[in-house]
Design a protein around this motif. Structure first.
Motif, short mmCIF file in Angstrom:
data_model
loop_
_atom_site.label_atom_id
_atom_site.label_comp_id
_atom_site.label_asym_id
_atom_site.label_seq_id
_atom_site.Cartn_x
_atom_site.Cartn_y
_atom_site.Cartn_z
N ASP A 5 1.08 -0.61 0.53
CA ASP A 5 -0.05 -0.16 0.21
C ASP A 5 0.95 1.19 -0.05
N LEU A 6 1.98 1.40 0.43
CA LEU A 6 2.99 2.62 0.14
C LEU A 6 3.42 3.01 -1.24
N GLN A 7 3.60 1.62 -1.66
CA GLN A 7 4.19 2.03 -3.43
C GLN A 7 4.52 2.04 -3.47
N SER A 8 5.81 1.38 -2.82
CA SER A 8 7.23 1.54 -2.91
C SER A 8 8.11 0.57 -3.47
N TYR A 9 7.43 -0.56 -3.66
CA TYR A 9 7.69 -1.53 -4.42
C TYR A 9 6.84 -2.14 -6.00
N LYS A 10 7.27 -2.29 -7.11
CA LYS A 10 6.84 -2.96 -7.87
C LYS A 10 7.03 -3.60 -8.30
N PRO A 11 7.22 -5.60 -8.65
CA PRO A 11 7.81 -6.13 -9.82
C PRO A 11 7.66 -5.94 -11.41
N ASN A 12 9.17 -6.16 -11.68
CA ASN A 12 9.62 -5.90 -13.32
C ASN A 12 8.97 -6.37 -14.30
N ASN A 13 7.85 -6.05 -15.13
CA ASN A 13 7.12 -6.53 -15.78
C ASN A 13 8.56 -7.32 -17.02
N PRO A 14 7.98 -8.36 -17.34
CA PRO A 14 9.35 -9.09 -18.52
C PRO A 14 9.04 -8.54 -19.14
N ASP A 15 7.90 -7.64 -20.13
CA ASP A 15 8.22 -7.41 -21.47
C ASP A 15 8.67 -6.24 -21.75
N ILE A 16 9.61 -5.52 -20.82
CA ILE A 16 10.90 -3.90 -20.85
C ILE A 16 11.40 -4.95 -21.11
N ASP A 17 12.37 -4.50 -22.28
CA ASP A 17 13.57 -4.72 -22.80
C ASP A 17 14.79 -3.52 -21.90
N ALA A 18 14.39 -4.42 -21.30
CA ALA A 18 16.31 -2.60 -20.48
C ALA A 18 16.99 -2.74 -21.51
N VAL A 19 17.54 -3.07 -21.69
CA VAL A 19 18.66 -3.19 -22.89
C VAL A 19 18.24 -2.35 -24.43
N GLN A 20 16.77 -2.73 -24.99
CA GLN A 20 16.33 -1.60 -25.80
C GLN A 20 16.46 0.12 -25.19
N MET A 21 16.23 0.05 -23.59
CA MET A 21 15.78 1.27 -22.95
C MET A 21 16.65 2.17 -22.99
N ALA A 22 17.46 1.53 -22.48
CA ALA A 22 19.07 2.31 -22.39
C ALA A 22 19.84 2.79 -23.69
N CYS A 23 19.68 2.09 -24.12
CA CYS A 23 19.93 2.17 -26.13
C CYS A 23 19.33 3.48 -26.79
N GLN A 24 18.09 3.34 -26.05
CA GLN A 24 17.05 4.29 -27.17
C GLN A 24 17.61 5.63 -26.92
N VAL A 25 18.34 5.45 -25.41
CA VAL A 25 18.65 7.44 -24.72
C VAL A 25 19.29 8.23 -25.66
N ALA A 26 20.30 7.60 -26.65
CA ALA A 26 20.78 8.62 -27.20
C ALA A 26 20.64 8.93 -28.49
N ARG A 27 20.33 7.59 -29.05
CA ARG A 27 19.50 7.59 -30.03
C ARG A 27 18.75 9.27 -31.15
N PRO A 28 18.48 9.66 -30.57
CA PRO A 28 16.83 10.94 -30.91
C PRO A 28 18.58 12.02 -30.87
N ILE A 29 19.49 11.97 -30.55
CA ILE A 29 20.46 13.14 -30.27
C ILE A 29 21.80 13.05 -30.53
N ILE A 30 22.28 11.52 -31.52
CA ILE A 30 23.49 11.29 -32.52
C ILE A 30 23.00 12.37 -34.38
N GLY A 31 24.05 12.92 -33.61
CA GLY A 31 23.93 13.66 -35.02
C GLY A 31 23.39 15.04 -35.02
N GLN A 32 23.04 15.31 -33.29
CA GLN A 32 21.73 16.85 -33.56
C GLN A 32 23.40 18.02 -33.34
N ASP A 33 24.32 17.84 -32.60
CA ASP A 33 25.33 18.66 -32.26
C ASP A 33 26.57 18.66 -32.74
#
Length: 446
Positions: free
Chosen positions: A122-150
């Protein structure tokens, strides 16, 4: 059910075995943790680690002595040998009558672990990870929108980590308690090319209780960290003198920690606290500062029902309108100093917000240095004197002028916190608590 009944049974058995083999009192702590770490350089994965494990910690009270031992082996025959050896080693230690379990009346109590689990969820400080979430894809997509921008961008590094698990504590005074906690963080650093050999960089972080909750927060993380790094280009020092300064919420613990450490029982017992001369109720900071520990605040990262001793947590004022309200006194040093144990330390620090936004305060002031990061430095526990390297932005009448680097923030903690001039309303939910931007008047910059 987010815990293992089989492992709970082992912990309960281990407590009984400890008492059977000669301990007069004991506490057993079972922890089961899952970790996931991904690091990307630009869009390429450089690190991928995943681990899962459980461990037991024994706290043994034997013939007036206290000892600990631990293991990640949960086989009963091996545990028996560990406990027997732990008790034998504890008997070799010097007696210490102040080492006791807490007063049982202070414990958190639930009818059963099922009720305990419902209350912690009920404190909402715990939530198990959704197995469908791709953590590798999440981390790598951070750079994609800004590559070549500056073209000045050298590279962007992203660190993503997710940690979750549960802890079960049982002791010989009939305490049984369950803790659940999880957190996920994405941390990105962008490095830029400046004039000459200068390579300024800056970082940005996003937090959530799970990867699923973190995912929508990092869609613009790359752009945020790029903008922050761009503002570091051309950063120079400012003339030494006294300035109005502002502290970003993410940086605030650097300046809060010396104050909190000075309230700890260890510092008081060792006479290494610059707050030692004060009594509860005395003024130690500006009246604009009010800090509470709100350990059962829903949605907070460190929310909990009890502390590491099993003592029930509660709403606790720490500083109220500048006046000291609390010492952090645990059972052991409380006994040693003949002081009533209070709370052993803060869990969810909450600074009471003001009414103005950061921009409104910036608009009202001439020159302000907004501190966005600290670079080393030190603080004297006894005197409260400090010197920290800082980086940030210089603002003039609300407009950004340029980046600031190569300067130190110096002073005394008591003087510094009495110089608090504005508390903003931009509260951020961070792992250490809920903090707004704070402004301080007439602070020495060297």
């Amino acid at each position: 059910m987010f815990y293992s009944e089989d492992k709970i049974e082992i912990a309960d058995w281990a407590l009984r075995e400890s008492l059977h083999l000669g301990a007069q009192n004991a506490r057993v702590e079972l922890s089961c943790i899952d970790n996931l770490t991904v690091q990307c350089e630009d869009t390429d994965v450089s690190t991928l680690q995943q681990s899962s494990g459980c461990g037991l910690v024994f706290r043994l009270f034997v013939d007036g002595r206290y000892g600990t031992c631990s293991t990640n082996r949960l086989e009963k025959n091996e545990l028996t040998d560990l406990i027997r050896n732990g008790i034998a080693c504890t008997r070799l230690l010097t007696p210490d009558a102040d080492r006791t379990l807490p007063d049982p009346s202070r414990y958190y109590r639930a009818e059963n672990l099922a009720q305990n689990e419902r209350e912690i969820l009920d404190l909402q400080s715990y939530k198990p990870n959704n197995p469908d979430i791709d953590a590798v894809q999440m981390a790598c997509q951070v750079a994609r929108p800004i590559i070549g921008q500056d073209p000045r961008l050298i590279h962007l590094s992203t660190y993503l980590a997710s940690r979750g698990g549960w802890q079960y504590i049982v002791d010989s005074q009939d305490f049984r308690g369950l803790l659940l906690a999880s957190n996920s963080v994405a941390y990105s650093t962008a490095s830029m090319r400046d004039k000459g050999d200068s390579r300024p960089s800056d970082s940005w972080m996003q937090y959530a209780v799970s990867l699923e909750d973190l995912q929508p927060l990092i869609g613009d993380l790359g752009q945020k960290v790029l903008t922050a790094a761009q503002q570091r280009i051309g950063a120079t020092s400012v003339k030494a003198g006294r300035y109005d300064i502002a502290i970003e919420p993410t940086c605030l613990m650097k300046l809060l920690n010396p104050m909190l450490s000075a309230m700890q029982d260890g510092a008081l017992h060792a006479h290494r606290s610059f707050l030692e001369r004060f009594n509860l109720g005395e003024k130690i900071t500006s009246p604009l500062l009010s800090i509470n520990d709100e350990p059962q605040r829903k949605g907070s990262f460190s929310a909990c029902l009890f502390d590491f001793e099993g003592v029930a947590t509660r709403f606790t004022p720490i500083i109220r309108q500048g006046h000291l309200c609390e010492w952090f006194i645990g059972t052991y040093l409380g006994n040693k100093m003949h002081m009533t144990p209070r709370i052993s330390g803060p869990n969810v620090l909450c600074i009471a917000p003001g009414t103005q936004s950061r921009q409104q305060v910036l608009d009202s002031l001439a020159d302000v240095i907004l501190i966005t990061g600290f670079l080393g430095g030190n603080s004297n526990d006894v005197t409260g004197d400090f010197s920290f390297g800082i980086e940030g932005q210089l603002y003039r009448h609300g407009e950004r002028v340029r980046g600031v680097a190569g300067v130190n923030l110096t002073g005394n903690m008591l003087d510094f916190w009495n110089s608090l001039s504005h508390v903003c309303n931009d509260v951020e939910n961070l792992p250490d608590g809920l903090f707004p931007t704070l402004f301080f008047h007439d602070i020495q910059i060297a």
